[in-house]
Design a protein around this motif. Structure first.
Motif, PDB file in Angstrom:
ATOM      1  N   HIS A 169       5.146   5.714   5.565  1.00 50.16           N
ATOM      2  CA  HIS A 169       3.952   5.103   6.039  1.00 50.16           C
ATOM      3  C   HIS A 169       3.420   4.077   4.860  1.00 50.16           C
ATOM      4  O   HIS A 169       3.145   3.102   5.109  1.00 50.16           O
ATOM      5  CB  HIS A 169       3.050   6.065   6.502  1.00 50.16           C
ATOM      6  N   ALA A 203       5.823   1.205   4.126  1.00 50.21           N
ATOM      7  CA  ALA A 203       6.102   0.411   5.300  1.00 50.21           C
ATOM      8  C   ALA A 203       4.832  -0.282   5.478  1.00 50.21           C
ATOM      9  O   ALA A 203       4.937  -1.620   5.896  1.00 50.21           O
ATOM     10  CB  ALA A 203       6.582   1.164   6.215  1.00 50.21           C
ATOM     11  N   HIS A 204       3.533   0.249   5.415  1.00 49.12           N
ATOM     12  CA  HIS A 204       2.419  -0.158   6.046  1.00 49.12           C
ATOM     13  C   HIS A 204       1.212  -0.436   5.276  1.00 49.12           C
ATOM     14  O   HIS A 204       0.175  -1.106   5.427  1.00 49.12           O
ATOM     15  CB  HIS A 204       2.197   0.510   7.297  1.00 49.12           C
ATOM     16  N   ILE A 205       1.366   0.303   4.031  1.00 47.69           N
ATOM     17  CA  ILE A 205      -0.166   0.512   3.306  1.00 47.69           C
ATOM     18  C   ILE A 205      -0.072  -0.228   2.115  1.00 47.69           C
ATOM     19  O   ILE A 205      -0.909  -0.784   1.397  1.00 47.69           O
ATOM     20  CB  ILE A 205      -0.529   1.931   2.905  1.00 47.69           C
ATOM     21  N   HIS A 217      12.798  -1.068   2.155  1.00 46.88           N
ATOM     22  CA  HIS A 217      13.505  -1.084   3.479  1.00 46.88           C
ATOM     23  C   HIS A 217      15.150  -1.359   3.224  1.00 46.88           C
ATOM     24  O   HIS A 217      15.949  -0.968   4.109  1.00 46.88           O
ATOM     25  CB  HIS A 217      13.259  -2.714   4.063  1.00 46.88           C
ATOM     26  N   HIS A 221       8.493  -3.105  -1.951  1.00 46.96           N
ATOM     27  CA  HIS A 221       8.644  -3.011  -0.324  1.00 46.96           C
ATOM     28  C   HIS A 221       9.823  -3.390   0.247  1.00 46.96           C
ATOM     29  O   HIS A 221      10.293  -2.573   1.165  1.00 46.96           O
ATOM     30  CB  HIS A 221       7.411  -4.043   0.190  1.00 46.96           C
TER      31      HIS A 221
END
Length: 167
Positions: free
Chosen positions: A87, A90-92, A39, A35
């Motif tokens: 997506h 970043a989010h799942i 970024h 993760h």
């Protein structure tokens, strides 16, 4: 579940559930690193780490098809997948991999639960998780052909395995 009467059985094929593993803190750190890599360096670098982490040291990353040999529909699908990586990373990724199922509820639920493991799967999170989940459920893992993607590569054989398991 909105329609529990429609579900007669569940087959969880290599569910990636690192929270069930004895070294869950190691896996938490590994997926946090993926993760964070997303970024810092973007989806390409993060996905390279993700594939190695998920496949394990003895696994082989899936071979990518030659794009020049793919039909237009497959190329379009690959484009959608690429666009969804942002997506996912970043989010799942972290919420899914930090989920821990209620094994007692699965064991006592109204439908049987089977756990599948690909015969060619390595020692990555999906195969390890599947073996631990099966053990906790008190069931033998169902051996499927192929690896984590095996259900898609030999649909007929997999359907027969599932049919036999629940017959």
């Amino acid at each position: 579940m909105r329609h529990p009467g429609r579900v007669r059985a569940v087959v969880a094929h290599e569910p990636p559930i690192p929270e069930l593993l004895p070294d869950r803190e190691h896996w938490r750190a590994a997926f946090q690193d993926i993760h964070d890599t997303y970024h810092r360096q973007g989806p390409g670098a993060a996905m390279q780490k993700f594939i190695v982490t998920v496949e394990g040291e003895t696994g082989t990353p899936p071979a990518l098809p030659d794009p020049s040999q793919l039909p237009p529909e497959a190329l379009e699908m690959m484009g959608r997948i690429q666009r969804n990586l942002d997506h996912f990373l970043a989010h799942i990724l972290l919420p899914v991999l930090r989920f821990e199922p209620d094994v007692a509820a699965l064991r006592s639920g109204p439908v049987p639960v089977a756990v599948g493991v690909g015969a060619a799967s390595g020692d990555g999170v999906p195969a390890l998780s599947a073996r631990v989940l099966a053990e906790r459920l008190g069931v033998e893992p169902l051996p499927f052909p192929g690896d984590h993607q095996g259900l898609a590569s030999d649909v007929a054989a997999c359907a027969e395995i599932i049919h036999t398991a629940f017959a």
